[in-house]
Design a protein around this motif. Structure first.
Motif, PDB file in Angstrom:
ATOM      1  N   HIS A 131     -10.354  13.348   4.546  1.00 11.06           N
ATOM      2  CA  HIS A 131     -10.182  13.366   6.000  1.00 11.06           C
ATOM      3  C   HIS A 131      -8.785  13.841   6.403  1.00 11.06           C
ATOM      4  O   HIS A 131      -8.558  14.276   7.517  1.00 11.06           O
ATOM      5  N   ILE A 132      -7.827  13.743   5.494  1.00 10.46           N
ATOM      6  CA  ILE A 132      -6.495  14.292   5.787  1.00 10.46           C
ATOM      7  C   ILE A 132      -6.043  15.132   4.606  1.00 10.46           C
ATOM      8  O   ILE A 132      -6.565  14.995   3.505  1.00 10.46           O
ATOM      9  N   ASN A 133      -5.048  15.946   4.866  1.00 12.32           N
ATOM     10  CA  ASN A 133      -4.524  16.702   3.744  1.00 12.32           C
ATOM     11  C   ASN A 133      -3.043  16.404   3.552  1.00 12.32           C
ATOM     12  O   ASN A 133      -2.279  16.218   4.489  1.00 12.32           O
ATOM     13  N   LEU A 134      -2.713  16.268   2.308  1.00 13.64           N
ATOM     14  CA  LEU A 134      -1.380  15.810   1.906  1.00 13.64           C
ATOM     15  C   LEU A 134      -0.233  16.609   2.514  1.00 13.64           C
ATOM     16  O   LEU A 134       0.782  16.044   2.895  1.00 13.64           O
ATOM     17  N   GLU A 135      -0.448  17.915   2.607  1.00 15.62           N
ATOM     18  CA  GLU A 135       0.598  18.785   3.148  1.00 15.62           C
ATOM     19  C   GLU A 135       1.052  18.312   4.533  1.00 15.62           C
ATOM     20  O   GLU A 135       2.236  18.191   4.805  1.00 15.62           O
ATOM     21  N   GLU A 136       0.058  18.034   5.365  1.00 13.62           N
ATOM     22  CA  GLU A 136       0.385  17.609   6.734  1.00 13.62           C
ATOM     23  C   GLU A 136       1.134  16.285   6.737  1.00 13.62           C
ATOM     24  O   GLU A 136       2.062  16.088   7.512  1.00 13.62           O
ATOM     25  N   VAL A 137       0.714  15.391   5.865  1.00 11.58           N
ATOM     26  CA  VAL A 137       1.370  14.086   5.811  1.00 11.58           C
ATOM     27  C   VAL A 137       2.834  14.268   5.460  1.00 11.58           C
ATOM     28  O   VAL A 137       3.702  13.672   6.057  1.00 11.58           O
ATOM     29  N   LYS A 138       3.083  15.141   4.506  1.00 11.61           N
ATOM     30  CA  LYS A 138       4.470  15.347   4.071  1.00 11.61           C
ATOM     31  C   LYS A 138       5.356  15.826   5.216  1.00 11.61           C
ATOM     32  O   LYS A 138       6.456  15.354   5.393  1.00 11.61           O
ATOM     33  N   GLU A 139       4.824  16.751   5.979  1.00 11.85           N
ATOM     34  CA  GLU A 139       5.596  17.278   7.102  1.00 11.85           C
ATOM     35  C   GLU A 139       5.976  16.155   8.070  1.00 11.85           C
ATOM     36  O   GLU A 139       7.112  16.013   8.472  1.00 11.85           O
ATOM     37  N   GLU A 140       4.972  15.363   8.392  1.00 11.83           N
ATOM     38  CA  GLU A 140       5.214  14.278   9.335  1.00 11.83           C
ATOM     39  C   GLU A 140       6.185  13.255   8.776  1.00 11.83           C
ATOM     40  O   GLU A 140       7.011  12.700   9.490  1.00 11.83           O
ATOM     41  N   GLU A 141       6.053  13.036   7.497  1.00 11.85           N
ATOM     42  CA  GLU A 141       6.893  12.039   6.834  1.00 11.85           C
ATOM     43  C   GLU A 141       8.358  12.426   6.996  1.00 11.85           C
ATOM     44  O   GLU A 141       9.197  11.592   7.332  1.00 11.85           O
ATOM     45  N   LEU A 142       8.633  13.712   6.766  1.00 20.31           N
ATOM     46  CA  LEU A 142      10.012  14.181   6.898  1.00 20.31           C
ATOM     47  C   LEU A 142      10.483  14.017   8.339  1.00 20.31           C
ATOM     48  O   LEU A 142      11.589  13.576   8.611  1.00 20.31           O
ATOM     49  N   GLU A 143       9.595  14.352   9.229  1.00 19.64           N
ATOM     50  CA  GLU A 143       9.951  14.343  10.633  1.00 19.64           C
ATOM     51  C   GLU A 143      10.211  12.924  11.152  1.00 19.64           C
ATOM     52  O   GLU A 143      11.094  12.689  11.949  1.00 19.64           O
ATOM     53  N   GLU A 144       9.408  11.987  10.675  1.00 20.27           N
ATOM     54  CA  GLU A 144       9.461  10.656  11.294  1.00 20.27           C
ATOM     55  C   GLU A 144       9.930   9.537  10.375  1.00 20.27           C
ATOM     56  O   GLU A 144       9.996   8.401  10.791  1.00 20.27           O
ATOM     57  N   ASP A 145      10.176   9.851   9.106  1.00 20.11           N
ATOM     58  CA  ASP A 145      10.612   8.811   8.216  1.00 20.11           C
ATOM     59  C   ASP A 145       9.595   7.676   8.140  1.00 20.11           C
ATOM     60  O   ASP A 145       9.893   6.515   8.362  1.00 20.11           O
ATOM     61  N   LEU A 146       8.364   8.065   7.840  1.00 19.82           N
ATOM     62  CA  LEU A 146       7.278   7.080   7.773  1.00 19.82           C
ATOM     63  C   LEU A 146       7.478   6.096   6.620  1.00 19.82           C
ATOM     64  O   LEU A 146       7.881   6.502   5.537  1.00 19.82           O
ATOM     65  N   PRO A 147       7.175   4.823   6.835  1.00 18.95           N
ATOM     66  CA  PRO A 147       7.297   3.873   5.726  1.00 18.95           C
ATOM     67  C   PRO A 147       6.203   4.123   4.674  1.00 18.95           C
ATOM     68  O   PRO A 147       5.111   4.564   5.027  1.00 18.95           O
ATOM     69  N   PRO A 148       6.498   3.842   3.402  1.00 27.81           N
ATOM     70  CA  PRO A 148       5.498   4.072   2.345  1.00 27.81           C
ATOM     71  C   PRO A 148       4.154   3.404   2.643  1.00 27.81           C
ATOM     72  O   PRO A 148       3.105   3.983   2.352  1.00 27.81           O
ATOM     73  N   ILE A 149       4.153   2.218   3.230  1.00 23.12           N
ATOM     74  CA  ILE A 149       2.869   1.539   3.490  1.00 23.12           C
ATOM     75  C   ILE A 149       1.991   2.354   4.446  1.00 23.12           C
ATOM     76  O   ILE A 149       0.774   2.268   4.367  1.00 23.12           O
ATOM     77  N   ALA A 150       2.607   3.141   5.336  1.00 21.37           N
ATOM     78  CA  ALA A 150       1.805   3.960   6.249  1.00 21.37           C
ATOM     79  C   ALA A 150       1.137   5.094   5.472  1.00 21.37           C
ATOM     80  O   ALA A 150      -0.055   5.361   5.633  1.00 21.37           O
ATOM     81  N   ILE A 151       1.915   5.727   4.607  1.00 18.77           N
ATOM     82  CA  ILE A 151       1.392   6.883   3.869  1.00 18.77           C
ATOM     83  C   ILE A 151       0.348   6.441   2.844  1.00 18.77           C
ATOM     84  O   ILE A 151      -0.752   6.994   2.778  1.00 18.77           O
ATOM     85  N   VAL A 152       0.671   5.414   2.076  1.00 21.18           N
ATOM     86  CA  VAL A 152      -0.261   4.979   1.031  1.00 21.18           C
ATOM     87  C   VAL A 152      -1.558   4.464   1.647  1.00 21.18           C
ATOM     88  O   VAL A 152      -2.652   4.781   1.171  1.00 21.18           O
ATOM     89  N   SER A 153      -1.459   3.699   2.737  1.00 17.85           N
ATOM     90  CA  SER A 153      -2.700   3.164   3.317  1.00 17.85           C
ATOM     91  C   SER A 153      -3.553   4.303   3.886  1.00 17.85           C
ATOM     92  O   SER A 153      -4.776   4.292   3.725  1.00 17.85           O
ATOM     93  N   ALA A 154      -2.915   5.301   4.490  1.00 17.24           N
ATOM     94  CA  ALA A 154      -3.702   6.426   5.025  1.00 17.24           C
ATOM     95  C   ALA A 154      -4.365   7.195   3.887  1.00 17.24           C
ATOM     96  O   ALA A 154      -5.532   7.590   3.988  1.00 17.24           O
ATOM     97  N   LEU A 155      -3.644   7.368   2.797  1.00 17.13           N
ATOM     98  CA  LEU A 155      -4.247   8.091   1.659  1.00 17.13           C
ATOM     99  C   LEU A 155      -5.413   7.298   1.081  1.00 17.13           C
ATOM    100  O   LEU A 155      -6.431   7.850   0.704  1.00 17.13           O
ATOM    101  N   ARG A 156      -5.250   5.997   1.048  1.00 15.59           N
ATOM    102  CA  ARG A 156      -6.337   5.155   0.527  1.00 15.59           C
ATOM    103  C   ARG A 156      -7.564   5.222   1.427  1.00 15.59           C
ATOM    104  O   ARG A 156      -8.689   5.201   0.980  1.00 15.59           O
ATOM    105  N   LYS A 157      -7.330   5.267   2.718  1.00 11.25           N
ATOM    106  CA  LYS A 157      -8.452   5.235   3.659  1.00 11.25           C
ATOM    107  C   LYS A 157      -9.056   6.614   3.894  1.00 11.25           C
ATOM    108  O   LYS A 157     -10.232   6.720   4.212  1.00 11.25           O
ATOM    109  N   PHE A 158      -8.244   7.642   3.782  1.00  9.00           N
ATOM    110  CA  PHE A 158      -8.712   8.966   4.209  1.00  9.00           C
ATOM    111  C   PHE A 158      -8.884   9.987   3.098  1.00  9.00           C
ATOM    112  O   PHE A 158      -9.193  11.144   3.375  1.00  9.00           O
ATOM    113  N   THR A 159      -8.621   9.586   1.843  1.00 10.84           N
ATOM    114  CA  THR A 159      -8.887  10.535   0.753  1.00 10.84           C
ATOM    115  C   THR A 159      -9.702   9.835  -0.339  1.00 10.84           C
ATOM    116  O   THR A 159      -9.704   8.616  -0.433  1.00 10.84           O
ATOM    117  N   GLY A 160     -10.385  10.664  -1.123  1.00 11.52           N
ATOM    118  CA  GLY A 160     -11.284  10.088  -2.128  1.00 11.52           C
ATOM    119  C   GLY A 160     -10.578   9.754  -3.433  1.00 11.52           C
ATOM    120  O   GLY A 160      -9.422  10.045  -3.620  1.00 11.52           O
TER     121      GLY A 160
END
Ligand code: SF4
Ligand code: SF4
Lengths: 134, 272
Positions: free
Chosen positions: A105-134
């Motif tokens: 449901h999401i692609n890693l590339e986009e997450v990375k961009e946002e992460e740089l932009e917003e300094d997302l906490p690891p729990i946000a990224i890992v939980s989204a990957l768990r929920k939105f990727t196989g």
């Protein structure tokens, strides 16, 4: 959309959802308490009770809904359902039906961009990957 | 008293100030948080698929590891890690589930371990907390629990519909805790990655409700709630120029503020 009802024995969607979630979807009495409790319901195209109904009648349109990806697994519906159904597990099963076909449901590339932009906490990224990727 | 403590990834990176404040605040009331020698990412969300064992392995490994290091109780500060580890612990209470998981790891026998959130540890420490206060807080705070400390029911650290542990802490520190209905409502969680606009609206709703009930600041123990509320308030302000941002604190920061008489934000304050 025309209303249709598939007999339980041939309701593939219901069988799959019940298998993955371990929940008995047919116990749902359509009281709507999940919908009134859900903080995300206003943003959804299928309400939580609507999701339950769709699975119950085998309406596969629910698989293409936005709602199953908006559900935040907050468990509010879960603790309030008078039939004791864990609806959070039902939406997880619907997501899993996609993810197990390797459709992320999401692609890693986009997450990375946002992460740089917003300094997302690891729990946000890992939980989204768990929920939105196989 | 020394207790085993599981930090998780976010307290080591993004929310360092939460951990830093916690070590200091708990020490002030006689509790030494001893970080596990070895720990792994818990996975942050508990897998809800009945047949998915793999996603539970990391959490169970952490639990077994704490036992191996000689502890029978493990303290978690991050609300999301707490929820994930606690649900995993509930899962392996069932022998057959434990057997399925153990197929993936050849470790010692599981004897049973308690998983507690840091707030639970404070439940019967209110007298010690009051004694440690040097300068009582003097503002009105809204305690924000969100989801993961309270739901599902099996992991609730307090009444899952009407929790009060954080309010009791705020009052013990001399502050005023406001009563507000959205204290256990979801902020939108990981939708921040995929549907940020939804989280922005949730945040507006939550902050306005707290303000309406008289709050001047929000208190939390979840680094994701903290991030969402903090970051998205900036977006709310862009959309609604009259909106006023409300400060956020980890509960451990408030403890230190009252214990030390001054507010000491950690080095990492999320770019604000
Ligand atoms: S609260 Fe439970 S029984 Fe009522 S509609 Fe929702 S899932 Fe069905
Ligand atoms: S778990 Fe999902 S469907 Fe249920 S209340 Fe929360 S967001 Fe709504």
């Amino acid at each position: 959309m025309s209303y249709y009802h598939i007999e339980e024995e041939e309701n593939e969607l219901l069988a799959k959802v019940e298998e993955i979630s371990g929940e008995i979807v047919t116990l749902c009495e359509q009281c709507g308490i999940c919908t009134t409790s859900c903080p995300m319901a206003d943003e959804m195209d299928f309400t939580p009770a609507g999701i339950m109904h769709a699975v119950k009648i085998g309406d596969k349109a629910v698989l293409d809904s936005k709602a199953i990806w908006i559900c935040a697994s907050c468990f509010t519906c879960t603790v309030r359902c008078p039939r004791g159904i864990d609806l959070a597990k039902v939406t997880e099963a619907l997501r899993q039906i996609h993810l197990r076909k390797n459709k992320d449901h999401i692609n890693l590339e986009e997450v990375k961009e946002e992460e740089l932009e917003e300094d997302l906490p690891p729990i946000a990224i890992v939980s989204a990957l768990r929920k939105f990727t196989g | 008293m020394e207790v085993a403590y599981y930090p998780g990834c976010t307290l080591k990176t993004h929310a360092k100030e939460f951990e830093k404040a916690a070590l200091k605040a708990y020490r002030a009331i006689g509790i030494e948080l001893k970080e596990l020698d070895k720990w792994y990412c818990c996975g942050t969300v508990y897998s809800l698929a009945k047949d998915n064992i793999m996603y539970k392995v990391a959490s169970v490994r952490n639990i077994l590891n704490a036992q191996k290091e000689g502890f029978d109780c493990l303290i978690v500060l991050c609300s999301m890690c707490y929820n994930t580890l606690k649900q995993a612990q509930e899962f392996i209470k069932d022998e057959s589930n434990l057997a399925r998981i153990k197929a993936f790891m050849d470790e010692e026998e599981y004897k049973g371990i308690e998983i507690l959130h840091g707030l639970e540890l404070l439940k019967d420490k209110m007298e010690e907390i009051k004694k440690a206060v040097k300068k009582p807080l003097n503002r009105k705070y809204a305690a924000y629990y969100g989801c993961t400390l309270l739901r599902p029911k099996s992991v609730a650290i307090d009444s899952y519909e009407k929790p009060s542990i954080m309010e009791r802490l705020i009052e013990a520190l001399g502050g005023i805790a406001v009563e507000w209905p959205l204290k256990n409502e979801c902020c939108g969680s990981y939708n921040i990655i995929t549907n940020k606009e939804i989280v922005v609206e949730r945040v507006r709703h939550i902050i306005e409700n707290a303000r309406q009930r008289g709050a001047e600041a929000i208190v939390t123990s979840c680094p994701l709630c903290y991030f969402n509320l903090k970051e998205c308030q900036k977006d709310v302000k862009r959309i609604y120029p009259g909106f006023e941002e409300m400060p956020l604190y980890y509960y451990t920061e408030l403890m230190n503020e009252a214990f030390n008489g001054k507010f000491d934000k950690g080095e990492n304050n999320n770019g604000s």
